[in-house]
Write an enzyme that holds these catalytic residues in place. Structure first.
Site, short mmCIF file in Angstrom:
data_model
loop_
_atom_site.label_atom_id
_atom_site.label_comp_id
_atom_site.label_asym_id
_atom_site.label_seq_id
_atom_site.Cartn_x
_atom_site.Cartn_y
_atom_site.Cartn_z
N ASP A 464 -9.99 63.10 57.72
CA ASP A 464 -9.98 61.53 58.87
C ASP A 464 -8.71 61.88 59.39
OD1 ASP A 464 -8.55 62.06 56.29
OD2 ASP A 464 -8.39 59.56 55.38
N GLU A 465 -8.39 62.54 59.89
CA GLU A 465 -8.04 63.39 60.66
C GLU A 465 -7.84 64.04 62.17
OE1 GLU A 465 -2.84 64.85 59.93
OE2 GLU A 465 -4.86 65.33 58.77
N ASP A 472 0.36 72.12 65.94
CA ASP A 472 -0.40 73.20 65.28
C ASP A 472 -1.12 73.79 66.93
OD1 ASP A 472 -0.40 71.17 63.74
OD2 ASP A 472 -2.08 72.10 62.73
N TRP A 536 6.62 70.81 67.24
CA TRP A 536 5.76 69.58 67.96
C TRP A 536 6.05 69.29 68.53
CZ3 TRP A 536 5.92 71.27 63.16
CH2 TRP A 536 5.18 71.67 61.69
N GLU A 746 -6.07 75.86 56.23
CA GLU A 746 -4.40 74.81 55.82
C GLU A 746 -3.12 75.52 55.00
OE1 GLU A 746 -4.50 70.64 55.04
OE2 GLU A 746 -3.33 69.71 56.22
C1 BGC Z 1 -2.14 68.11 59.90
C2 BGC Z 1 -1.13 69.27 60.38
C3 BGC Z 1 0.26 68.74 61.21
C4 BGC Z 1 0.98 67.61 59.85
C5 BGC Z 1 2.95 67.35 60.44
C6 BGC Z 1 -1.43 66.90 59.05
O1 BGC Z 1 -1.21 65.88 58.22
O2 BGC Z 1 -2.69 68.15 59.26
O3 BGC Z 1 -1.90 70.06 60.68
O4 BGC Z 1 0.95 69.39 61.81
O5 BGC Z 1 0.37 66.86 58.92
O6 BGC Z 1 2.75 67.19 59.60
#
Ligand code: BGC
Length: 888
Positions: A464-465, A472, A536, A746
């Protein structure tokens, strides 16, 4: 013979729907060596035979064969144009006219005459059903149709139909953008498909990203409460007249058999509700309801010419298994994003129920926990009778395996296939070598890209993302851009990044930003904010810069300039004496040197923040230089120097010890050039020491991992870089390969050697971030490197890193000038190892060969090869070259 092959428009072979004249490029073909273009001539016409030339550049003395702009021509909306080119080269040869490339304009400045229309009401706010819209119209002229172009978009996700057939082959349109600022519309050519007399047009509309249930806090209605469609069909007749058909209150609406469709949760379709012929003429829609008009700012509608999501491939099941717990599971052999299409025979009311997931657990049973709340479930209720074929269309799933919870009859492989979806981008990178594990790693990186480039660069495609996490996308950008033609994909996303930036220049953690205002349930974000984390937010600078480097594209720098500057200024504003940090920082995210159970790696936050501050400021100053903005160049390069100085004062002891003793701190300092020259050797030695302390393994997270091999190989430690790359026990890239991964995980410890897994709350098996090592395969192992002074590979630096007991590497990158190839091979002989290097340099570019480890040069034809100790250099023009030497 000289010829022009492959004319491109905005870097694509054709464009359907654009707002302005595209940039033009072309590749040159010749059987000569050292070919340089000396002049070109360009023509534009609105007929493919160029009987009427609308624009002729005349002969222009220029070596530009990419990023060519012509702005003089006035474009008409909803019109097809053709562009052709011819050139002369430095050998006195002249090409014929190229084959023409074509584009169709969007609506340009023509206002949208139609309205957004909906078959929903505000009471459907929480509904995730799919609705139908339809209208019939008659061609109002006996004259033949000269052209018919449809411009269409939606609030939600749409599929459009003409006379019963789907229009175009795009999926999940109009994609996901910062909708209130930037809503894309698509353009389709219906010239050949309209029939005389009456025609029917219709659309299916799903909730999608617009009003659906999104984000890990599972909120919905981020952008609105009703789905809606807007279209404008522009028909030109041979007699010069025109007809326009638009969305208005003459349309009718109804519910579709798709009772539920959500991006995370999947689809429920009850085929017994199908209305045969609903999108054709002759259908009686008297029982349908009138549509309502939805008010929405039409000024945000922007044409999308290319890079739409498509069905890219289909995969057959590799096996069908029964798990120890007795579940029937189809294995497609590859973790991917898309749909399962199935065929089924049965009775009315029979059901097919599929659950999609990524991996089996250590016992070989279905593992759904890491999907968190995403159901990834597809349910289809049969209407019965003949064979029925179905796949969902308003959602997608991230999966390798499918648990069949219900299916009438035997589950046999010929009835199931996986449909791979991603944004349509040409593959530009090829990498093969003698080490099969490395080839699999390359494959996994490529499939990590495929699975996560569905309109937006997502962190992962299953749980759910599925959000456009900036970090990333930043760390993977260069790798992605070797692998595929990412220019238009990132240009689109960067536009949204700019739209969603805070007034102060802060950059949201995810783009499009759906976290701001929707994260009360997430402690980290609620307290720490939803924007401006180092590494980021730096996507604002690094990604446009990468586009410039890879494509020589100044347009993306121009478009993003204020955004880039805004971000650098944000860091400056929030720094104290040039050391900065701000609220929530992810730091070296999911590094193994984190405290037990924590996501935050051990490298200090202010060090990571300030290192990126220096790096982004440097890149921004280079962008200013590339755009001839001298004042900014001078100001920000001076600022960069000051930040570097502060970094050194703050984080190095006077005797040269980097105060933070982590791998990542050393990697950043080295790769971002933050180390005083006199401390470089010590810093490199410490990094190697830190590797040895972990038996040669990395313990780095998102920040350190991408640059680890570079930090070593750029500092004379090629051997250690190779060793790190080739480690195959836990934790390492090849550990995942040995564990059977088909994409990138991941977590290094996503699946541990004892079969146990990292906590299910955050354990994706398709997360491209650590695939950022792909960049090292292309830039260093193959050695195909760009030069910021002549970007887009106008000047190619070829400097392979031979090692790792790999006996050959065969790599290619399809640049905007044409294919760059590098093949190296190591053969044993009685005199020692013989290295053979074959390279191909595209026409209208030049290359510098930089080779090291040369014992004795055996041959280097057609070039002047200079030897300096064990190194060799040559400057070459276009063509194929071979160098052979005995290894030192
Ligand atoms: C994502 C990561 C992201 C990160 C940041 C995660 O939930 O899947 O890839 O960059 O949160 O904290």
């Amino acid at each position: 013979m000289l010829s022009v092959k492959k004319v491109t428009l905005d870097y694509e072979l054709s464009l359907s729907g654009i707002d302005g004249f595209p940039v033009i490029g072309w590749e040159i073909e010749s059987n000569q060596r050292n070919v340089k273009q000396v002049c070109y001539q360009l023509q534009v016409s609105d007929d493919k035979y160029f009987d009427a030339v609308l624009f002729d550049s005349g002969v222009i003395s220029s070596d530009a064969s990419v990023n060519v702009n012509i702005n003089e021509i006035l474009l008409h909306p909803s019109t097809r144009y053709f562009v052709r080119v011819k050139i002369k080269d430095n050998h006195g040869e002249e090409s014929l006219w190229s084959t023409a490339a074509g584009f169709i304009t969007g609506l340009l400045d023509t206002p949208w005459s139609g309205d957004f229309i909906s078959a929903e009401t505000l009471a459907d706010k929480d509904n995730s059903k799919v609705t139908l819209l339809r209208k019939t119209f008659s061609l109002n002229n006996d004259s033949a149709v000269a052209s018919a172009y449809l411009h269409v978009s939606a609030l939600g996700v749409y599929q459009f139909y003409l006379n019963g057939g789907k229009v175009g082959n795009d999926e999940l349109t109009p994609g996901w953008t910062s909708y209130h600022n930037h809503l894309l519309y698509q353009t389709y050519d219906l010239s050949e498909q309209l029939k005389p007399g009456e025609n029917a047009i219709g659309a299916e509309l799903g909730a999608g990203w617009y009003k659906g249930d999104m984000g890990f806090t599972r909120d919905r209605n981020y952008y609105g409460e009703q789905t809606a469609l807007i279209c404008q069909l522009v028909i030109h007749y041979e007699d010069g007249t025109r007809q326009i058909v638009v969305t208005d209150n003459s349309w009718r609406g109804d519910d579709s058999p798709i009772l539920f469709s959500e991006i995370y949760d999947g689809e429920i379709c009850d085929a017994s509700f199908e209305q045969e012929g609903w999108n054709k003429t002759g259908f009686d829609d008297a029982h349908w309801r009138p549509v309502s008009l939805v008010s929405y700012d039409k000024k945000v509608l922007t044409a999308q010419g290319a890079c739409k999501v498509k069905k890219i491939a289909t995969l057959e099941p590799t096996s069908i298994i029964t798990t120890p717990q007795g579940d029937t599971v189809i294995d497609f052999g590859q973790n991917l994003s898309g749909w399962v299409e199935f065929k089924v025979n049965g009775n009315w009311g029979d059901k097919v129920i599929l659950r999609h997931f990524e991996t089996l657990d250590a016992q070989g049973n279905v593992y759904l926990d890491n999907l968190r709340s995403a159901k990834q479930r597809v349910e289809y209720v049969l209407k019965g009778g003949a064979t029925e074929v179905y796949h969902p269309r308003f959602t997608w799933q991230g999966f390798r395996y499918v648990k069949v919870e219900s299916y009438p009859g035997n589950v046999s492989p010929e009835n199931f296939k996986a449909v791979v979806l991603h944004s349509d981008m040409a593959q530009t990178g090829q990498f093969n070598c003698s080490n099969e594990d490395l080839n699999q790693l390359h494959h996994n990186i490529l499939w990590g890209l495929k699975g996560n480039f569905i309109d937006v660069p997502t962190d992962c495609p299953q749980r759910d993302e599925r959000l456009g996490w900036t970090g990333d996308a930043q760390i993977f950008c260069r790798t992605a851009s070797y692998l595929m033609h990412t220019r238009n994909f990132f240009a689109k996303w960067l536009r949204d990044l700019q739209h969603d930036q805070t007034p102060e220049g802060g950059v949201p953690h995810v783009i499009p930003d759906i976290l701001t205002g929707h994260c009360a349930n997430d402690i980290n974000l609620a307290e720490g904010g939803t924007h401006s984390a180092a590494a980021w937010a730096d996507a604002a600078v690094i990604n446009p810069w990468t586009m410039y480097l890879m494509y020589g594209d100044t347009r993306v720098l121009e478009n993003q300039y204020q955004s880039m500057k805004g971000w650098v200024d944000f860091m400056l504003t929030h720094s104290e004496n040039l050391i900065w940090r701000y609220k929530l920082q992810f730091g070296d995210w999911v590094a193994l040197d984190a405290k037990e159970g924590s996501y935050f790696g051990a490298t200090p936050t202010d060090l990571v923040c300030t290192a990126y501050f220096a790096y982004s400021t440097q890149l921004f100053s280079q962008a200013a230089k590339a755009l001839n903005r001298t004042e900014d160049f001078e100001r920000y390069s001076a600022l960069h120097q000051q930040i570097v100085q502060r970094f050194q004062d703050e984080f190095f002891t006077p005797s040269g010890r980097l105060a933070a003793r982590t791998q990542t701190a050393h990697i950043l300092a080295l790769y971002f050039n933050l180390v005083p020259e006199s401390f470089r050797e010590r810093t490199v030695n410490t990094l190697v020491e830190l590797l040895r302390e972990h038996d040669g393994h990395l313990v780095t997270g998102f920040v350190g991992t991408p640059y680890f091999c570079h930090a070593l190989s750029q500092n004379g430690r090629e051997k250690e870089a190779w060793e790190l790359l080739l480690k195959d026990d836990f934790p390492s890239w090849l550990y995942q390969v040995k564990a059977g991964a088909t994409t990138i995980w991941e977590h290094w410890d996503g699946m541990k050697p004892d079969g146990s897994m990292w906590s299910a709350d955050m354990n994706s098996f398709n997360h491209y971030a650590y695939g950022a090592v792909g960049e090292w395969l292309y830039r260093s192992v193959a050695g195909i490197e760009a030069d910021a002074d002549e970007p887009g590979f106008k000047h190619v630096i070829i400097a392979p890193t031979i090692g790792g007991n790999v006996s050959w590497v065969d790599a290619a990158y399809d640049s905007v000038y044409g294919e760059i190839k590098v093949r190296w091979q190591v053969r044993q002989s009685s005199a020692g190892d013989i290295v053979t290097l074959d390279v191909k340099v595209p026409h209208n570019t030049h290359a510098t060969l930089k080779l090291s480890g040369i014992g004795e040069l055996l041959s280097a034809r057609d070039m002047t090869f200079k030897l300096q100790k064990n190194s060799g250099f040559a400057e070459v023009g276009s063509g194929d070259y071979k160098v052979e030497y005995l290894r030192a």
